[in-house]
Design a protein around this motif. Structure first.
Motif: not given
Length: 55
Positions: A1-6, A22-34
Motif C-alpha cells: 500500500m502506498k499513501v500520498k497526501v498533498v 479523497y479530499t475531506p473538507e476539514d483536515i488538521p495541519e498536524s497530528g498522529p498517523v494512524g
C-alpha cells in the motif's frame, strides 16, 4: 500500500493500482498517523516496511 497526501487530498494505491482518492473538507495541519483495524472484525495486519517521507 502506498499513501500520498498533498495539501488535503489523499491518494491510496494497493499493489500498484489506485484504489482511493479523497479530499475531506476539514483536515488538521498536524497530528498522529494512524493505521486502523475495525473492532470485532476477524482480521490481522502485518507490516514489512513502513516509511514516512516528506516529498
Amino acid at each position: 500500500m502506498k499513501v500520498k497526501v498533498v495539501s488535503n487530498t489523499y491518494t491510496v494505491w494497493l499493489n500498484g493500482k489506485e484504489v482511493m482518492n479523497y479530499t475531506p473538507e476539514d483536515i488538521p495541519e498536524s497530528g498522529p498517523v494512524g493505521i486502523q483495524l475495525h473492532h470485532k472484525n476477524e482480521m490481522g495486519m502485518n507490516y514489512k516496511s513502513i516509511k514516512f517521507a516528506e516529498i
